[in-house]
Motif scaffolding. Structure first.
Motif, PDB file in Angstrom:
ATOM      1  N   TYR A   1       0.848  -1.178   0.000  1.00  0.00           N
ATOM      2  CA  TYR A   1       0.000   0.000   0.000  1.00  0.00           C
ATOM      3  C   TYR A   1       0.894   1.242   0.000  1.00  0.00           C
ATOM      4  N   GLY A   2       1.170   1.745  -1.189  1.00  0.00           N
ATOM      5  CA  GLY A   2       2.011   2.940  -1.316  1.00  0.00           C
ATOM      6  C   GLY A   2       3.417   2.736  -0.799  1.00  0.00           C
ATOM      7  N   PRO A   3       4.138   1.701  -1.262  1.00  0.00           N
ATOM      8  CA  PRO A   3       5.498   1.464  -0.753  1.00  0.00           C
ATOM      9  C   PRO A   3       6.418   2.637  -1.060  1.00  0.00           C
ATOM     10  N   GLN A   4       7.338   2.877  -0.117  1.00  0.00           N
ATOM     11  CA  GLN A   4       8.268   4.004  -0.301  1.00  0.00           C
ATOM     12  C   GLN A   4       9.717   3.528  -0.243  1.00  0.00           C
ATOM     13  N   GLY A   5      10.430   3.755   0.860  1.00  0.00           N
ATOM     14  CA  GLY A   5      11.859   3.489   0.910  1.00  0.00           C
ATOM     15  C   GLY A   5      12.205   2.021   0.737  1.00  0.00           C
ATOM     16  N   LEU A   6      13.412   1.783   0.168  1.00  0.00           N
ATOM     17  CA  LEU A   6      13.917   0.436  -0.063  1.00  0.00           C
ATOM     18  C   LEU A   6      15.337   0.324   0.470  1.00  0.00           C
ATOM     19  N   ALA A   7      15.714  -0.903   0.856  1.00  0.00           N
ATOM     20  CA  ALA A   7      17.096  -1.202   1.216  1.00  0.00           C
ATOM     21  C   ALA A   7      17.356  -2.661   0.885  1.00  0.00           C
ATOM     22  N   VAL A   8      18.577  -2.949   0.442  1.00  0.00           N
ATOM     23  CA  VAL A   8      18.967  -4.314   0.093  1.00  0.00           C
ATOM     24  C   VAL A   8      20.064  -4.748   1.054  1.00  0.00           C
ATOM     25  N   ASP A   9      19.900  -5.912   1.699  1.00  0.00           N
ATOM     26  CA  ASP A   9      20.922  -6.372   2.637  1.00  0.00           C
ATOM     27  C   ASP A   9      22.038  -7.109   1.900  1.00  0.00           C
ATOM     28  N   GLY A  10      23.027  -7.566   2.658  1.00  0.00           N
ATOM     29  CA  GLY A  10      24.179  -8.211   2.064  1.00  0.00           C
ATOM     30  C   GLY A  10      23.887  -9.514   1.364  1.00  0.00           C
ATOM     31  N   GLN A  11      22.757 -10.125   1.665  1.00  0.00           N
ATOM     32  CA  GLN A  11      22.373 -11.386   1.038  1.00  0.00           C
ATOM     33  C   GLN A  11      21.480 -11.179  -0.184  1.00  0.00           C
ATOM     34  N   GLY A  12      21.112  -9.951  -0.456  1.00  0.00           N
ATOM     35  CA  GLY A  12      20.262  -9.667  -1.595  1.00  0.00           C
ATOM     36  C   GLY A  12      18.785  -9.626  -1.287  1.00  0.00           C
ATOM     37  N   ASN A  13      18.397  -9.739   0.000  1.00  0.00           N
ATOM     38  CA  ASN A  13      17.000  -9.576   0.375  1.00  0.00           C
ATOM     39  C   ASN A  13      16.615  -8.103   0.285  1.00  0.00           C
TER      40      ASN A  13
ATOM     41  N   PHE B   1      14.157  -4.980   1.437  1.00  0.00           N
ATOM     42  CA  PHE B   1      13.278  -4.534   2.515  1.00  0.00           C
ATOM     43  C   PHE B   1      12.535  -3.287   2.040  1.00  0.00           C
ATOM     44  N   VAL B   2      11.260  -3.233   2.380  1.00  0.00           N
ATOM     45  CA  VAL B   2      10.360  -2.209   1.855  1.00  0.00           C
ATOM     46  C   VAL B   2       9.680  -1.478   3.005  1.00  0.00           C
ATOM     47  N   ALA B   3       9.740  -0.137   2.978  1.00  0.00           N
ATOM     48  CA  ALA B   3       8.939   0.674   3.903  1.00  0.00           C
ATOM     49  C   ALA B   3       7.543   0.786   3.304  1.00  0.00           C
ATOM     50  N   ASP B   4       6.645  -0.054   3.796  1.00  0.00           N
ATOM     51  CA  ASP B   4       5.277  -0.120   3.260  1.00  0.00           C
ATOM     52  C   ASP B   4       4.467   0.973   3.952  1.00  0.00           C
ATOM     53  N   PHE B   5       4.575   2.168   3.393  1.00  0.00           N
ATOM     54  CA  PHE B   5       4.108   3.400   4.039  1.00  0.00           C
ATOM     55  C   PHE B   5       2.640   3.325   4.457  1.00  0.00           C
ATOM     56  N   GLY B   6       1.765   2.969   3.528  1.00  0.00           N
ATOM     57  CA  GLY B   6       0.336   2.962   3.829  1.00  0.00           C
ATOM     58  C   GLY B   6      -0.086   1.870   4.775  1.00  0.00           C
ATOM     59  N   ASN B   7       0.698   0.793   4.852  1.00  0.00           N
ATOM     60  CA  ASN B   7       0.385  -0.306   5.772  1.00  0.00           C
ATOM     61  C   ASN B   7       1.075  -0.158   7.120  1.00  0.00           C
ATOM     62  N   ASN B   8       1.991   0.827   7.245  1.00  0.00           N
ATOM     63  CA  ASN B   8       2.703   1.078   8.500  1.00  0.00           C
ATOM     64  C   ASN B   8       3.521  -0.127   8.965  1.00  0.00           C
ATOM     65  N   VAL B   9       4.112  -0.830   7.998  1.00  0.00           N
ATOM     66  CA  VAL B   9       4.947  -1.982   8.325  1.00  0.00           C
ATOM     67  C   VAL B   9       6.205  -1.964   7.455  1.00  0.00           C
ATOM     68  N   ILE B  10       7.182  -2.794   7.841  1.00  0.00           N
ATOM     69  CA  ILE B  10       8.379  -3.025   7.052  1.00  0.00           C
ATOM     70  C   ILE B  10       8.273  -4.443   6.495  1.00  0.00           C
ATOM     71  N   ARG B  11       8.376  -4.580   5.175  1.00  0.00           N
ATOM     72  CA  ARG B  11       8.243  -5.879   4.517  1.00  0.00           C
ATOM     73  C   ARG B  11       9.611  -6.382   4.053  1.00  0.00           C
ATOM     74  N   LYS B  12       9.725  -7.688   3.919  1.00  0.00           N
ATOM     75  CA  LYS B  12      10.938  -8.323   3.424  1.00  0.00           C
ATOM     76  C   LYS B  12      10.584  -9.183   2.213  1.00  0.00           C
ATOM     77  N   ILE B  13      11.355  -8.999   1.136  1.00  0.00           N
ATOM     78  CA  ILE B  13      11.230  -9.846  -0.044  1.00  0.00           C
ATOM     79  C   ILE B  13      12.494 -10.692  -0.096  1.00  0.00           C
ATOM     80  N   SER B  14      12.371 -11.977   0.176  1.00  0.00           N
ATOM     81  CA  SER B  14      13.541 -12.844   0.233  1.00  0.00           C
ATOM     82  C   SER B  14      14.074 -13.138  -1.159  1.00  0.00           C
ATOM     83  N   THR B  15      15.278 -13.648  -1.219  1.00  0.00           N
ATOM     84  CA  THR B  15      15.878 -13.998  -2.500  1.00  0.00           C
ATOM     85  C   THR B  15      15.152 -15.174  -3.153  1.00  0.00           C
ATOM     86  N   THR B  16      14.360 -15.892  -2.370  1.00  0.00           N
ATOM     87  CA  THR B  16      13.578 -17.014  -2.918  1.00  0.00           C
ATOM     88  C   THR B  16      12.196 -16.586  -3.377  1.00  0.00           C
TER      89      THR B  16
END
Length: 464
Positions: A217-229, A231-246
């Motif tokens: 819901y309106g995702p904003q900031g992104l960051a990629v960790d050392g393993q390639g996962n 991470f999404v600041a899901d602004f409208g949902n007020n949560v931090i999401r993780k998209i795994s390499t799998t």
């Protein structure tokens, strides 16, 4: 667009009773008080720009103000070289254009202000002129997207975005984009091929599942960790999401409720998380925009406050979590963390770049509520391997703050919205948002209202 603070200075005269009970009024004859701009703007071989902010005019009107500077006197005064700028009236900030400098020379500079009771000075800053009249600028091209806002994977201009906001790069040269109105996370390969990483386009919150079925819901900031996962600041949902390499999407922290709660990931609450950045230890930092705070999430998912209060403000100092003493921000929007663990914040509402040291000391390294002409509305920032910052000014520019604290406008123009590729002010943006730098030093910008991803390369315009 956030409205910066305006400083209003109040002046008070104090009255007291003498020991003989006779009433006497004493007025303190005070000179002004002021600060020097921490950054120097547009340094060339013979020119530069600086200035200051008046914090108190003292006991009478300002009669002169500017900057004084010298190449030999490390604590310059108005007896050295100086500028004489328009006297402060309704504004408490001034800008000084310095000319006639010598090439390849180190100068010492500080702001000054004079009233009937004396001259006061700001702190001393140091800068060096260049050897030649080289001028840097940003050469802007369109990397992906076109004028038609929508959703389409493809190569370069054949791809479509709908108000892209967040942007990040990985170690392999791929660029990731928070395609906010499409509620998707997109990937751009080094050859400009755009694909969809996660999201089905529906605004919502699916707590866990395959990336293709995920809802944001309106995702904003992104960051990629050392393993390639990712991470999404899901602004409208007020949560931090993780998209795994799998290819699995999970909720990393936050329970979906807009609020402020520290603790375990499942009970923590955010309010409009915007920017994300990792440190070397794998801790994830969050610019919690609507809470006016910087938060920390450990690799185990424990959330805590680093700095800031729910009440917006502009306060530097030392954070003391034991006594509950916190500094303040106003709509912090972007983050970057250096190799030493210092956190740098694009403090959007305060028109400033703030630093939080590993010891919890908050300072301003550029801009501020009284210096809005320097940075305008800094929406995001990125850092290259040499310690130079690249900043998006939502009013229409991309600027560089180099490691020597010299500020260079790279591309675009303040308060000019449009679309044009080109170099320097010939380029135009329309509310630029996220920014990242790849391993080769190329800069990528999420050009929000143009529905494009732009590429910026720093060039020397004096030697094309």
């Amino acid at each position: 667009m956030k409205t910066p603070l305006r400083f209003v200075i109040l002046f008070i005269s104090f009255a007291f009773l003498s020991t003989s009970c006779k009433k006497t009024t004493t007025t303190t004859n005070e000179p002004p008080a002021l600060t020097t701009n921490d950054v120097i703007l547009d340094v060339t071989s013979t020119t530069a720009q600086s200035g200051g902010t008046i914090t108190s005019i003292g006991s009478s009107s300002i009669t002169a103000n500017g900057v004084c500077y010298s190449s030999t006197n490390k604590i310059p005064t108005i007896s050295d070289l100086k500028t004489t700028d328009p006297v402060i009236s309704s504004s408490y900030s001034f800008t000084s254009n310095i000319t006639g400098l010598n090439p390849s020379t180190t100068y010492y500079l500080r702001a000054y202000a004079t009233n009937a009771y004396g001259t006061a000075y700001g702190s001393v800053v140091t800068f060096s002129t260049t050897a030649t009249s080289n001028t840097i600028a940003g050469a802007v091209t369109t990397f992906a997207g076109n004028a038609t806002g929508g959703y389409a994977d493809g190569v370069g201009a054949a791809a479509q975005f709908s108000y892209p906001i967040g942007i990040a790069s990985d170690a392999h040269g791929n660029i990731y984009v928070s395609d906010s109105f499409n509620n998707r996370i997109r990937k751009i390969a080094s050859d400009g091929t755009v694909t969809t990483v996660a999201g089905n386009g529906t605004a919502g919150l699916t707590p866990e599942g395959p990336a293709a079925n995920a809802e944001f819901y309106g995702p904003q900031g992104l960051a990629v960790d050392g393993q390639g996962n990712i991470f999404v600041a899901d602004f409208g949902n007020n949560v931090i999401r993780k998209i795994s390499t799998t290819g699995t999407v999970t909720t990393f922290a936050g329970n979906g409720i807009a609020g402020y709660v520290d603790g375990a990931a499942t009970v923590a609450e955010f309010n409009g998380p915007a920017g994300l950045a990792f440190d070397k230890q794998g801790n994830l930092y969050v610019a919690d925009n609507n809470n006016n705070m910087i938060r920390k999430i450990t690799s185990a998912g424990v959330v805590s406050r680093v700095a800031g209060t729910k009440t917006p403000g502009y306060v530097n100092g030392t954070v003391n979590t034991t006594t509950g003493v916190y500094t303040s921000f106003r709509s912090p929007n972007g983050l970057v963390v250096d190799a030493s663990g210092n956190i740098f914040v694009a403090d959007l509402g305060n028109s400033a770049i703030r630093q939080i040291t590993s010891a919890g000391v908050v300072t301003t390294i550029a801009g501020g509520p009284g210096q809005t002409s320097l940075l305008g509305s800094p929406g995001a920032l990125a850092m290259d391997a040499s310690g130079n910052f690249f900043i998006t000014d939502e009013s229409g520019r991309v600027v560089e703050l180099n490691s020597a604290k010299v500020l260079y406008p790279l591309a675009g123009t303040t308060n000019v919205a449009g679309f044009a590729d080109g170099t320097g002010t010939a380029a135009k943006f329309n509310t630029p948002q996220g920014i990242c730098v790849d391993a080769s030093g190329n800069i990528f910008v999420a050009d929000f209202n143009n529905n494009r991803i732009r590429k910026v390369v720093v060039v020397d315009t004096s030697n094309p």
